[in-house]
Design an enzyme around this catalytic site. Sequence first.
Site: not given
Length: 329
Positions: A157, A180, A192, A230
């Site tokens: 991540s 991800h 992702e 993120n």
Amino acid sequence: MYKYTTASFASSRRLGAARSALGRGALYSSEASAIKRVAVVGGGQMGAGIAQVSATYEHGVTLIDVNHEALDRGHAYMAKSLARVAKKKFPEEPAVAHDWVEAVLGRVRRTTSLPEGVANADLVVEAVVENIAVKQKLFADIAGAAPGHCLLASNTSSLPIGRIAEPLDAPTRGRTLGLHFFNPVPQMKLVEVVRAAETSEQAVGRAVAFVKSIGKAPAVCKDTPGFIVNRLLLPYMMEAIRLLERGVADARDIDTAMKLGAGYPMGPFELCDYVGLDTLKFITDGWFKEGDGLRGDKAFAASGKLDELVAAGHLGVKSGRGFYDYSKK
């Protein structure tokens, strides 16, 4: 050794129909490029979750970790999670629910041998500790044992896919990318798909097709710090902490404001505690020190309150206390 922590019966026809409806992408739907065998390295919650969803959609899965205890914990996690799914899926048919769970678990083989586990894989996904040296060594070992057509994917991540792939030769770097997944994997829809500078278009296409084949929604992005979610989420979480530090409002009122005013399912402090305050600190400290395009960015500068909580071992939900106290729940 690596530290890897951190049926068919009537229902199978329904699963098959679901997979067909999802589609695999016209360009990469051939038998030669389809992903059928998945190896997952790391038997923790993320790895077990990835193994579970892959097996649910009838992929053959091998779960790999360095010891049998970790594999047993991963198996127990999958069994508990699948039991919850089966109870909703077959509410009036407990025998069918039991058989369905056993069928999914039966598609997951467990091994402590990395070479054996990846030998016939079409895709290897690593879900191990967030340490660049560990991941680089692991990917080099995977590349030496996996078939030449196999995709190599990281569930990181926060670490750059390009750096993880640095020890690999050029053709292997072309087959390396990020997948991800989000926690908890069985419930979270998004994956992702992270394209590094040398990742081939074919690899991206195969990865997207795989993500769709397990009932998830892919979002393709470049290999930048935090990818999509993120990169947007962490500045928000850090700014919430700074509001608290400045005395603008307390944590509960900030959470209430964002849930009721912005429609978020969780407030920023609830989310911080769920993610883990040590994880939040690890990522933001790394970005502030050496993140590509983020070095010295004040959005990721150290927070006294966050540092204080982490130093005290108050890491959030997993430790029983973070911004909130969970020990009495």
